[in-house]
Design an enzyme around this catalytic site. Structure first.
Site, PDB file in Angstrom:
ATOM      1  N   ASN A  32       0.874  -1.177   0.000  1.00  0.00           N
ATOM      2  CA  ASN A  32       0.000   0.000   0.000  1.00  0.00           C
ATOM      3  C   ASN A  32       0.911   1.227   0.000  1.00  0.00           C
ATOM      4  OD1 ASN A  32      -1.772   2.064   0.563  1.00  0.00           O
ATOM      5  ND2 ASN A  32      -2.272   1.373   2.641  1.00  0.00           N
ATOM      6  N   TRP A  33       1.006   1.858  -1.145  1.00  0.00           N
ATOM      7  CA  TRP A  33       1.952   2.975  -1.267  1.00  0.00           C
ATOM      8  C   TRP A  33       1.415   4.270  -0.666  1.00  0.00           C
ATOM      9  CZ3 TRP A  33       4.201   2.386  -6.974  1.00  0.00           C
ATOM     10  CH2 TRP A  33       4.868   1.159  -7.059  1.00  0.00           C
ATOM     11  N   LYS A  34       0.165   4.263  -0.261  1.00  0.00           N
ATOM     12  CA  LYS A  34      -0.454   5.459   0.346  1.00  0.00           C
ATOM     13  C   LYS A  34      -0.230   6.682  -0.549  1.00  0.00           C
ATOM     14  CE  LYS A  34      -0.155   3.302   4.833  1.00  0.00           C
ATOM     15  NZ  LYS A  34      -0.132   3.431   6.283  1.00  0.00           N
ATOM     16  N   HIS A  68      -9.558   1.300   4.869  1.00  0.00           N
ATOM     17  CA  HIS A  68      -8.287   1.452   5.583  1.00  0.00           C
ATOM     18  C   HIS A  68      -8.494   2.391   6.776  1.00  0.00           C
ATOM     19  CE1 HIS A  68      -4.195   2.672   6.497  1.00  0.00           C
ATOM     20  NE2 HIS A  68      -3.816   1.551   5.918  1.00  0.00           N
ATOM     21  N   GLU A 111      -6.891   4.799   7.834  1.00  0.00           N
ATOM     22  CA  GLU A 111      -6.702   6.228   7.525  1.00  0.00           C
ATOM     23  C   GLU A 111      -7.946   6.800   6.852  1.00  0.00           C
ATOM     24  OE1 GLU A 111      -2.938   5.649   5.528  1.00  0.00           O
ATOM     25  OE2 GLU A 111      -2.101   5.059   7.467  1.00  0.00           O
ATOM     26  N   GLU A 171      -5.544  -4.847  10.578  1.00  0.00           N
ATOM     27  CA  GLU A 171      -4.478  -3.870  10.825  1.00  0.00           C
ATOM     28  C   GLU A 171      -4.761  -3.134  12.124  1.00  0.00           C
ATOM     29  OE1 GLU A 171      -2.390  -2.623   6.954  1.00  0.00           O
ATOM     30  OE2 GLU A 171      -4.202  -1.435   7.079  1.00  0.00           O
ATOM     31  N   GLY A 190       2.444   2.246  10.900  1.00  0.00           N
ATOM     32  CA  GLY A 190       3.414   3.321  10.765  1.00  0.00           C
ATOM     33  C   GLY A 190       4.112   3.685  12.061  1.00  0.00           C
ATOM     34  N   SER A 247       3.254  -2.145  10.334  1.00  0.00           N
ATOM     35  CA  SER A 247       4.698  -2.235  10.542  1.00  0.00           C
ATOM     36  C   SER A 247       5.293  -3.595  10.165  1.00  0.00           C
ATOM     37  CB  SER A 247       5.080  -1.852  11.978  1.00  0.00           C
ATOM     38  OG  SER A 247       4.705  -0.506  12.238  1.00  0.00           O
ATOM     39  N   GLY A 269       2.862  -1.031   4.329  1.00  0.00           N
ATOM     40  CA  GLY A 269       2.947   0.385   3.972  1.00  0.00           C
ATOM     41  C   GLY A 269       4.388   0.799   3.759  1.00  0.00           C
ATOM     42  N   GLY A 270       4.991   1.328   4.806  1.00  0.00           N
ATOM     43  CA  GLY A 270       6.343   1.888   4.714  1.00  0.00           C
ATOM     44  C   GLY A 270       7.370   0.983   4.045  1.00  0.00           C
TER      45      GLY A 270
HETATM   46  P1  PGA Z   1       2.780   0.317   7.676  1.00  0.00           P
HETATM   47  O1  PGA Z   1       1.323   0.544   7.008  1.00  0.00           O
HETATM   48  O2  PGA Z   1       3.320  -0.963   7.105  1.00  0.00           O
HETATM   49  O3  PGA Z   1       3.576   1.518   7.254  1.00  0.00           O
HETATM   50  O4  PGA Z   1       2.569   0.237   9.142  1.00  0.00           O
HETATM   51  C1  PGA Z   1       0.463  -0.539   6.787  1.00  0.00           C
HETATM   52  C2  PGA Z   1      -0.854  -0.021   6.255  1.00  0.00           C
HETATM   53  O5  PGA Z   1      -1.325   1.023   6.708  1.00  0.00           O
HETATM   54  O6  PGA Z   1      -1.459  -0.660   5.361  1.00  0.00           O
END
Ligand code: PGA
Length: 250
Positions: free
Chosen positions: A10-12, A95, A97, A167, A173, A213, A234-235
């Site tokens: 997930n590149w956000k 998600h 967010e 999640e 994050g 994470s 994500g990251g």
């Molecule tokens: P993260 O994000 O790996 O940076 O914690 C995961 C996500 O929000 O899908």
């Protein structure tokens, strides 16, 4: 029951089109081990270029959200038809967010899930508890509420048509991950709920991803758990070497 694992990036809100092309090419050039699927979910502006880049590879394309209508007056949205047009087959929905920053509700999320399925896009429905909820001991209640509400009036003929991502919000994050035991416990609980909503044979086919994470150092242990069928990353998905290491978990 063996489920094909799914490693999703997930590149956000990251990557210009040229960065996206480079990152997608680096992932697509290294075929994943068999019985593993890899998905890239770039921002909207990079969907087309990533779709082009992964076209002749085994890498799948997904969006970070999806509308339930094919077209129309829905400013800021993209439709399942638009996603399919650039080669997409899956969409992240709900998600944390989107829920926390953009106030997306369970019923809106349910509309998105239904819309995706109607047009042949596999929804990746995200659920997760906050730190306050975990500390208050309400994790399972919160997750059950989000799961049932997200799947209202959503019949399935095959469990392969749906993916769930667990999640924990406190792990996204932050560098904190649920322990593998905590994650497995929740995944098993989710699979039990899915068996109640659908049937056991369908629930056994549904992939449940862990997210929050995930990185090269913790992926092996997470993926060794019985009910963890993949990762939503994500990251660590923004650098080719770390995402490739995740795809090649042991
Ligand atoms: P993260 O994000 O790996 O940076 O914690 C995961 C996500 O929000 O899908």
């Amino acid at each position: 029951m063996s489920r094909t694992s799914l490693l999703a990036g997930n590149w956000k809100m990251h990557t210009t089109t040229s960065e996206a092309r480079q990152l997608a090419a680096a992932i697509a050039n290294q075929p994943a081990p068999s019985n593993r699927e890899v998905l890239l979910a770039p921002p909207m502006t990079a969907l087309a270029v990533v779709g082009e880049t992964v076209k002749n590879s085994n890498v799948l394309l997904g969006s970070q959200n999806i509308c339930w209508e094919e077209q129309g007056a829905f400013t800021g949205e993209i439709s399942p038809a638009m996603l399919k047009d650039v080669g997409g087959s899956m969409a992240i929905i709900g998600h944390s967010e989107r829920r926390a920053i953009f106030a997306e509700t369970d019923s809106l999320i349910n509309q998105r899930v239904q819309g995706a399925l109607k047009y042949g896009i596999i929804p990746i429905l995200c659920i997760g508890e906050t730190l306050e909820e975990r500390e208050a001991g309400t994790t399972m209640t919160i997750l059950e509420g989000q799961l049932r509400a997200g799947l209202v009036d959503t019949p399935l003929t095959s469990g392969a048509d749906l993916v769930i991502a667990y999640e924990p919000v406190w792990a996204i994050g932050t560098g904190k991950t649920a322990s593998t035991a905590q994650a497995q416990e929740v995944h098993l609980f989710i699979r039990g709920l899915l068996a109640d909503i659908y049937q056991k044979d369908i629930a056994d086919q549904i992939r449940i991803l862990y997210g929050g994470s995930v990185n090269p150092a913790n992926v092996d242990e997470l993926m060794a758990q019985e009910d963890i069928d993949g990762a939503l990353v994500g990251g660590a998905a923004l650098k080719a070497d770390s995402f490739l290491r995740i795809i090649n978990y042991q």
